[in-house]
Structure formats: structure tokens, C-alpha cells
Design a protein around this motif. Sequence first.
Motif, PDB file in Angstrom:
ATOM      1  N   MET A  70       0.607  -1.360  -0.005  1.00  0.00           N
ATOM      2  CA  MET A  70      -0.132  -0.242   0.181  1.00  0.00           C
ATOM      3  C   MET A  70       0.864   1.003   0.011  1.00  0.00           C
ATOM      4  N   PHE A  71       1.724   1.290   0.718  1.00  0.00           N
ATOM      5  CA  PHE A  71       2.488   2.538   1.192  1.00  0.00           C
ATOM      6  C   PHE A  71       3.130   2.691  -0.016  1.00  0.00           C
ATOM      7  N   ARG A  72       3.850   1.778  -0.858  1.00  0.00           N
ATOM      8  CA  ARG A  72       4.593   2.375  -1.892  1.00  0.00           C
ATOM      9  C   ARG A  72       4.092   2.201  -2.998  1.00  0.00           C
ATOM     10  N   GLU A  73       2.505   2.175  -3.325  1.00  0.00           N
ATOM     11  CA  GLU A  73       2.147   2.147  -5.159  1.00  0.00           C
ATOM     12  C   GLU A  73       0.812   3.894  -4.201  1.00  0.00           C
ATOM     13  N   ILE A  74       0.758   3.738  -3.153  1.00  0.00           N
ATOM     14  CA  ILE A  74      -0.136   4.906  -3.141  1.00  0.00           C
ATOM     15  C   ILE A  74       0.208   6.359  -2.750  1.00  0.00           C
ATOM     16  N   ASP A  75      -0.322   7.522  -3.520  1.00  0.00           N
ATOM     17  CA  ASP A  75      -0.049   9.116  -3.397  1.00  0.00           C
ATOM     18  C   ASP A  75      -1.101   9.448  -3.046  1.00  0.00           C
ATOM     19  N   ALA A  76      -0.953  10.132  -1.780  1.00  0.00           N
ATOM     20  CA  ALA A  76      -2.339  10.920  -0.972  1.00  0.00           C
ATOM     21  C   ALA A  76      -1.621  11.890  -0.154  1.00  0.00           C
ATOM     22  N   LEU A  77      -2.099  13.188   0.093  1.00  0.00           N
ATOM     23  CA  LEU A  77      -1.992  13.905   1.488  1.00  0.00           C
ATOM     24  C   LEU A  77      -1.967  13.740   2.409  1.00  0.00           C
ATOM     25  N   CYS A  78      -3.756  12.412   2.170  1.00  0.00           N
ATOM     26  CA  CYS A  78      -3.495  11.871   3.999  1.00  0.00           C
ATOM     27  C   CYS A  78      -3.899  10.484   3.670  1.00  0.00           C
ATOM     28  N   TYR A  79      -3.759   9.518   4.766  1.00  0.00           N
ATOM     29  CA  TYR A  79      -3.940   7.789   4.640  1.00  0.00           C
ATOM     30  C   TYR A  79      -4.527   7.671   5.787  1.00  0.00           C
ATOM     31  N   ILE A  80      -6.594   7.499   5.101  1.00  0.00           N
ATOM     32  CA  ILE A  80      -6.609   6.611   6.934  1.00  0.00           C
ATOM     33  C   ILE A  80      -6.115   5.121   6.577  1.00  0.00           C
ATOM     34  N   MET A  81      -6.003   4.680   7.403  1.00  0.00           N
ATOM     35  CA  MET A  81      -5.720   2.615   7.256  1.00  0.00           C
ATOM     36  C   MET A  81      -7.025   2.663   8.549  1.00  0.00           C
ATOM     37  N   ILE A  82      -7.377   0.974   7.888  1.00  0.00           N
ATOM     38  CA  ILE A  82      -8.855   0.832   8.942  1.00  0.00           C
ATOM     39  C   ILE A  82      -9.015  -0.409   8.375  1.00  0.00           C
ATOM     40  N   ARG A 153      -5.752   4.224  11.756  1.00  0.00           N
ATOM     41  CA  ARG A 153      -4.609   5.179  12.003  1.00  0.00           C
ATOM     42  C   ARG A 153      -5.206   6.119  10.554  1.00  0.00           C
ATOM     43  N   ALA A 154      -4.606   7.506  10.701  1.00  0.00           N
ATOM     44  CA  ALA A 154      -4.047   8.116   9.676  1.00  0.00           C
ATOM     45  C   ALA A 154      -2.562   8.822   9.704  1.00  0.00           C
ATOM     46  N   PHE A 155      -2.118   8.978   7.880  1.00  0.00           N
ATOM     47  CA  PHE A 155      -1.033   9.152   8.291  1.00  0.00           C
ATOM     48  C   PHE A 155      -0.542   9.926   7.325  1.00  0.00           C
ATOM     49  N   SER A 156       0.370  11.229   7.541  1.00  0.00           N
ATOM     50  CA  SER A 156       0.745  11.759   6.247  1.00  0.00           C
ATOM     51  C   SER A 156       1.571  11.265   5.750  1.00  0.00           C
ATOM     52  N   TYR A 157       1.654  11.946   4.099  1.00  0.00           N
ATOM     53  CA  TYR A 157       2.343  11.801   3.007  1.00  0.00           C
ATOM     54  C   TYR A 157       4.024  11.300   3.670  1.00  0.00           C
ATOM     55  N   GLN A 158       4.503  12.640   4.238  1.00  0.00           N
ATOM     56  CA  GLN A 158       5.630  12.215   4.919  1.00  0.00           C
ATOM     57  C   GLN A 158       5.847  11.001   5.668  1.00  0.00           C
ATOM     58  N   PHE A 159       4.788  10.591   7.225  1.00  0.00           N
ATOM     59  CA  PHE A 159       5.455   9.437   7.512  1.00  0.00           C
ATOM     60  C   PHE A 159       5.414   7.644   6.226  1.00  0.00           C
ATOM     61  N   VAL A 160       4.283   7.729   5.370  1.00  0.00           N
ATOM     62  CA  VAL A 160       4.210   6.907   4.142  1.00  0.00           C
ATOM     63  C   VAL A 160       5.649   6.727   3.552  1.00  0.00           C
ATOM     64  N   LYS A 161       5.823   7.830   3.649  1.00  0.00           N
ATOM     65  CA  LYS A 161       7.166   7.226   2.579  1.00  0.00           C
ATOM     66  C   LYS A 161       8.345   7.290   3.169  1.00  0.00           C
ATOM     67  N   SER A 162       8.071   7.326   4.707  1.00  0.00           N
ATOM     68  CA  SER A 162       9.787   7.852   5.321  1.00  0.00           C
ATOM     69  C   SER A 162      10.207   6.238   5.675  1.00  0.00           C
ATOM     70  N   PHE A 163       8.492   5.841   6.711  1.00  0.00           N
ATOM     71  CA  PHE A 163       8.255   4.467   7.113  1.00  0.00           C
ATOM     72  C   PHE A 163       9.059   3.173   6.597  1.00  0.00           C
ATOM     73  N   PRO A 164      10.234   2.574   7.194  1.00  0.00           N
ATOM     74  CA  PRO A 164      10.518   0.811   6.673  1.00  0.00           C
ATOM     75  C   PRO A 164       9.748   0.238   6.910  1.00  0.00           C
ATOM     76  N   VAL A 165       8.836  -0.398   6.125  1.00  0.00           N
ATOM     77  CA  VAL A 165       8.538  -1.920   6.931  1.00  0.00           C
ATOM     78  C   VAL A 165       8.814  -2.833   6.968  1.00  0.00           C
ATOM     79  N   LEU A 166       8.918  -3.116   8.010  1.00  0.00           N
ATOM     80  CA  LEU A 166      10.242  -4.736   8.147  1.00  0.00           C
ATOM     81  C   LEU A 166       8.766  -5.457   8.787  1.00  0.00           C
ATOM     82  N   SER A 167       8.264  -5.500   9.240  1.00  0.00           N
ATOM     83  CA  SER A 167       7.458  -6.149   9.523  1.00  0.00           C
ATOM     84  C   SER A 167       6.762  -6.554   8.873  1.00  0.00           C
ATOM     85  N   LYS A 168       6.558  -8.586   9.018  1.00  0.00           N
ATOM     86  CA  LYS A 168       5.429  -9.297   7.800  1.00  0.00           C
ATOM     87  C   LYS A 168       4.153  -9.461   8.356  1.00  0.00           C
ATOM     88  N   GLY A 169       3.963  -9.496   9.391  1.00  0.00           N
ATOM     89  CA  GLY A 169       2.724  -9.418  10.373  1.00  0.00           C
ATOM     90  C   GLY A 169       2.502  -8.190  11.447  1.00  0.00           C
TER      91      GLY A 169
END
Length: 311
Positions: A70-82, A153-169
Amino acid sequence: MDKIAVLIPCYNEEKTIGKVVADARQALPEAVIYVYDNNSKDKTVELAQKAGAVIRHERKQGKGNVIRRMFREIDALCYIMIDGDDTYPLEYARVMADKVLLENSDMVVGDRLSSTYYQENKRPFHNMGNSLVKSSINMLFHSEIQDIMTGYRAFSYQFVKSFPVLSKGFEIETEMTIHAVYNNMQVDNVIVNYRDRPEGSESKLNTYSDGIRVLNTILKMFRQYKPLAYFTLLAVLLTVLSAAFFIPVFWEFWKTGMVDKFPTLIVCGFVELAAIQSVFAGLILHNLGVKERRDFELQLNDIQERLERKK
């Protein structure tokens, strides 16, 4: 670039996904709603598409893998994850989005624990686990996050594009929280109601195995993000162990002037050397961490410039 993107990771949620998508469209009519299917074997994809969601897929099993995609493919000013299980009301989504769009929040946490979670959730070990994780993270990282493991949660563009996802679950939420706190990002809490899954909808969480994975993640993050404290604590433990075996040897030497247990004395010396090495390892890793923090701030500047160009 979307203004608001609603991200819904899904695995076998045919009982609830249609309602979640419909509620999202009503709460945020300007948002693009993405349902990321994670190898569902029921009608999740069909019902989500019928409700008006954009369907995408992640073949690698696990919530962390889905969020990485998700974080790799989507560009948005605000992300709502649910989550797609209809346990979080979408009525709070507007407030959470406004905190990102208008108040510059990097991450907004949908806080279940301060409202109805303990009454609605019928699994006592989950309640205990959430409280334990919350207390551990806030104590170790001097934060005030009210719900560490919420999936809302809600995220900014800066958070999403700077967050290294390491966990699988499912430990991904813990990783997100520590990343935000450690890097001094703006984190806000919004109290949200929680309702248990409707009848016929089954949780994908395993209380014991997922709980152990989350605790392992906390320990791993503590070692990685707080190396000086971690290795100093290890050095103290090793020193106490060394002293416990050394005192009887020293006491015997004090009384008789003889050392009868040379092997024990030698082991004590090596254990104390390991303690000293631990302190130096912590200092080195701490200084490397300071450099990484500087690099991260520069990375945020680059991400901000990229965001301005995309606008």
C-alpha cells in the motif's frame, strides 16, 4: 495524487467489507478507497468492488506485507488505514484526516482503549496484552501513545514515504508507533469507539503466537532504537552475574590467602569483559543512531520537496 486515500487491508472479510467501504464513502466522499486483498478465499473482492472500492492485491501473506505494498503504490496527502472487519466506526475518519491535512500531524492514532474496547472485546488476554504493550512502549520511549496496536490510523505523506516496513504480520502497528516516536514525529490521539466483530466474522489474530511476536518486536526495537540503554542494561546484568560468582572466591581468598577456584575466577573475568564490551557496543551504536537521525531529517526534506512537485 489523491487528497485522501482510505487503505483497507483484507483477508476473508466478506461479512463486513461491503459495509466498511460504504461507510468510508459516506464519511469521506472525496476519498479514493483502496481494498488490498491478501489471498482471500471468499467473496471479499467481489463485494468490495461492488461497493465501489479500487481493488488491488498482495500475494505475500501477512498484514505487514500488505501495508508495505500500500505505502509503495499509493500517493496521497492523507492516508486513512482501517481494518475490514467493521470494528471501527468511520465517523471519526474526518476528524483524523483534518489533523493530518490542517494540523500537520504525521500519525493520528485511533484510540480504542480509552473508550469501549475493554467492554466490547471478549478476549481477556488481548486486553491484558494491549495494556502491557502500551505501558512498555510509553515507558521505554517516553511517549504518551494511548493505543499502540490499533488498526485505525491516519498518516501524512511524509510518514508513509519515510517508514521502512520490516514486519510481515500484525506486529506492524507496534513498529509504526516506535518509528514515529523515535523520529520525533507529530503524533495525535483521537478517541474512537470500538465494537466487537459481528457474528460469523472471525479474527485472524492468534492471542499467543501474535502476542509473542509483538513482544519480540518491542525487544528488537528497543535494541535497535535505544542501543545505549539496552547494552548498558545488559552490562549491568553481566556485572551482577560476575559479582555473584566472584564474591565467594574473594571471601575465601580474604580468609585463607588462597584461591581454590581458579576456573570460577577466570569465568568471572571473561563475563566482566563481556560487560565492558557491551557498554562500548552501546556507545558505538548510539553514535550511529545519531547519524541516522540526521540523515532521516534530510530524507524528510527530500520527501517534502517531492510532495510539492507532485502537488
